[in-house]
Design a protein around this motif. Structure first.
Motif, PDB file in Angstrom:
ATOM      1  N   PRO A 116      -8.845 -18.603 -34.163  1.00  0.00           N
ATOM      2  CA  PRO A 116      -9.299 -19.746 -34.969  1.00  0.00           C
ATOM      3  C   PRO A 116     -10.805 -20.008 -34.855  1.00  0.00           C
ATOM      4  N   LEU A 117     -11.368 -19.742 -33.669  1.00  0.00           N
ATOM      5  CA  LEU A 117     -12.818 -19.914 -33.531  1.00  0.00           C
ATOM      6  C   LEU A 117     -13.570 -18.953 -34.439  1.00  0.00           C
ATOM      7  N   THR A 118     -13.120 -17.708 -34.485  1.00  0.00           N
ATOM      8  CA  THR A 118     -13.787 -16.713 -35.323  1.00  0.00           C
ATOM      9  C   THR A 118     -13.633 -17.043 -36.801  1.00  0.00           C
ATOM     10  N   LEU A 119     -12.419 -17.366 -37.210  1.00  0.00           N
ATOM     11  CA  LEU A 119     -12.195 -17.674 -38.627  1.00  0.00           C
ATOM     12  C   LEU A 119     -12.904 -18.956 -39.048  1.00  0.00           C
ATOM     13  N   GLY A 120     -12.856 -19.962 -38.182  1.00  0.00           N
ATOM     14  CA  GLY A 120     -13.557 -21.208 -38.487  1.00  0.00           C
ATOM     15  C   GLY A 120     -15.062 -21.035 -38.515  1.00  0.00           C
ATOM     16  N   GLY A 121     -15.569 -20.201 -37.628  1.00  0.00           N
ATOM     17  CA  GLY A 121     -17.006 -19.929 -37.618  1.00  0.00           C
ATOM     18  C   GLY A 121     -17.462 -19.211 -38.870  1.00  0.00           C
ATOM     19  N   PHE A 122     -16.639 -18.268 -39.330  1.00  0.00           N
ATOM     20  CA  PHE A 122     -16.991 -17.545 -40.560  1.00  0.00           C
ATOM     21  C   PHE A 122     -16.994 -18.479 -41.763  1.00  0.00           C
ATOM     22  N   GLY A 123     -15.924 -19.257 -41.904  1.00  0.00           N
ATOM     23  CA  GLY A 123     -15.855 -20.192 -43.023  1.00  0.00           C
ATOM     24  C   GLY A 123     -16.904 -21.287 -42.935  1.00  0.00           C
ATOM     25  N   GLY A 124     -17.138 -21.774 -41.726  1.00  0.00           N
ATOM     26  CA  GLY A 124     -18.142 -22.817 -41.535  1.00  0.00           C
ATOM     27  C   GLY A 124     -19.545 -22.341 -41.833  1.00  0.00           C
ATOM     28  N   PHE A 125     -19.818 -21.083 -41.527  1.00  0.00           N
ATOM     29  CA  PHE A 125     -21.144 -20.533 -41.828  1.00  0.00           C
ATOM     30  C   PHE A 125     -21.416 -20.588 -43.325  1.00  0.00           C
ATOM     31  N   TRP A 126     -20.453 -20.143 -44.125  1.00  0.00           N
ATOM     32  CA  TRP A 126     -20.665 -20.154 -45.571  1.00  0.00           C
ATOM     33  C   TRP A 126     -20.662 -21.569 -46.137  1.00  0.00           C
ATOM     34  N   TYR A 127     -19.894 -22.474 -45.527  1.00  0.00           N
ATOM     35  CA  TYR A 127     -19.936 -23.866 -45.959  1.00  0.00           C
ATOM     36  C   TYR A 127     -21.300 -24.482 -45.639  1.00  0.00           C
ATOM     37  N   GLY A 128     -21.864 -24.131 -44.489  1.00  0.00           N
ATOM     38  CA  GLY A 128     -23.202 -24.615 -44.139  1.00  0.00           C
ATOM     39  C   GLY A 128     -24.256 -24.105 -45.102  1.00  0.00           C
ATOM     40  N   ILE A 129     -24.143 -22.839 -45.504  1.00  0.00           N
ATOM     41  CA  ILE A 129     -25.075 -22.293 -46.498  1.00  0.00           C
ATOM     42  C   ILE A 129     -24.934 -23.048 -47.814  1.00  0.00           C
ATOM     43  N   TYR A 130     -23.690 -23.352 -48.203  1.00  0.00           N
ATOM     44  CA  TYR A 130     -23.469 -24.133 -49.421  1.00  0.00           C
ATOM     45  C   TYR A 130     -24.090 -25.519 -49.294  1.00  0.00           C
ATOM     46  N   MET A 131     -23.957 -26.132 -48.108  1.00  0.00           N
ATOM     47  CA  MET A 131     -24.528 -27.468 -47.921  1.00  0.00           C
ATOM     48  C   MET A 131     -26.042 -27.454 -48.073  1.00  0.00           C
ATOM     49  N   ALA A 146     -22.292 -20.381 -35.868  1.00  0.00           N
ATOM     50  CA  ALA A 146     -22.738 -19.187 -35.155  1.00  0.00           C
ATOM     51  C   ALA A 146     -22.272 -19.217 -33.705  1.00  0.00           C
ATOM     52  N   VAL A 147     -22.320 -20.375 -33.079  1.00  0.00           N
ATOM     53  CA  VAL A 147     -21.829 -20.509 -31.705  1.00  0.00           C
ATOM     54  C   VAL A 147     -20.323 -20.277 -31.661  1.00  0.00           C
ATOM     55  N   SER A 148     -19.608 -20.799 -32.648  1.00  0.00           N
ATOM     56  CA  SER A 148     -18.165 -20.605 -32.718  1.00  0.00           C
ATOM     57  C   SER A 148     -17.818 -19.128 -32.903  1.00  0.00           C
ATOM     58  N   LEU A 149     -18.559 -18.432 -33.753  1.00  0.00           N
ATOM     59  CA  LEU A 149     -18.349 -16.999 -33.932  1.00  0.00           C
ATOM     60  C   LEU A 149     -18.616 -16.240 -32.646  1.00  0.00           C
ATOM     61  N   LEU A 150     -19.650 -16.612 -31.922  1.00  0.00           N
ATOM     62  CA  LEU A 150     -19.977 -15.949 -30.668  1.00  0.00           C
ATOM     63  C   LEU A 150     -18.855 -16.119 -29.654  1.00  0.00           C
ATOM     64  N   LEU A 151     -18.388 -17.337 -29.475  1.00  0.00           N
ATOM     65  CA  LEU A 151     -17.315 -17.586 -28.514  1.00  0.00           C
ATOM     66  C   LEU A 151     -16.016 -16.902 -28.937  1.00  0.00           C
ATOM     67  N   GLY A 152     -15.698 -16.937 -30.217  1.00  0.00           N
ATOM     68  CA  GLY A 152     -14.497 -16.272 -30.705  1.00  0.00           C
ATOM     69  C   GLY A 152     -14.549 -14.770 -30.517  1.00  0.00           C
ATOM     70  N   THR A 153     -15.715 -14.180 -30.702  1.00  0.00           N
ATOM     71  CA  THR A 153     -15.873 -12.742 -30.506  1.00  0.00           C
ATOM     72  C   THR A 153     -15.741 -12.366 -29.036  1.00  0.00           C
ATOM     73  N   ILE A 154     -16.327 -13.168 -28.171  1.00  0.00           N
ATOM     74  CA  ILE A 154     -16.211 -12.902 -26.725  1.00  0.00           C
ATOM     75  C   ILE A 154     -14.756 -12.988 -26.286  1.00  0.00           C
ATOM     76  N   LEU A 155     -14.052 -14.028 -26.730  1.00  0.00           N
ATOM     77  CA  LEU A 155     -12.642 -14.161 -26.367  1.00  0.00           C
ATOM     78  C   LEU A 155     -11.798 -13.044 -26.973  1.00  0.00           C
TER      79      LEU A 155
END
Length: 67
Positions: free
Chosen positions: A18-33, A51-60
């Motif tokens: 969920p961290l990885t998927l949320g980070g990916f979706g959140g990144f594009w939502y932030g770009i839209y914002m 980006a922090v969420s993607l990093l933690l999700g990738t490490i896990l």
């Protein structure tokens, strides 16, 4: 592989996905914002948090896969 290691890898997978998927979706939502809503400060915060969420999700995920 012991019981605790298998348990920790399972938990890491269940938290990392969920961290990885949320980070990916959140990144594009932030770009839209930033470009669509013209909310630059909020969009940059969302992009950095994603980006922090993607990093933690990738490490896990790497830990769960045994890499």
């Amino acid at each position: 592989m012991g019981f605790l290691e298998a348990l920790f890898r399972t938990i890491a997978a269940l938290v990392g996905l969920p961290l990885t998927l949320g980070g990916f979706g959140g990144f594009w939502y932030g770009i839209y914002m930033v470009f669509g809503d013209k909310n630059v400060s909020g969009g940059i915060l969302v992009v950095v948090g994603s980006a922090v969420s993607l990093l933690l999700g990738t490490i896990l995920g790497n830990y769960a896969a045994g890499e």
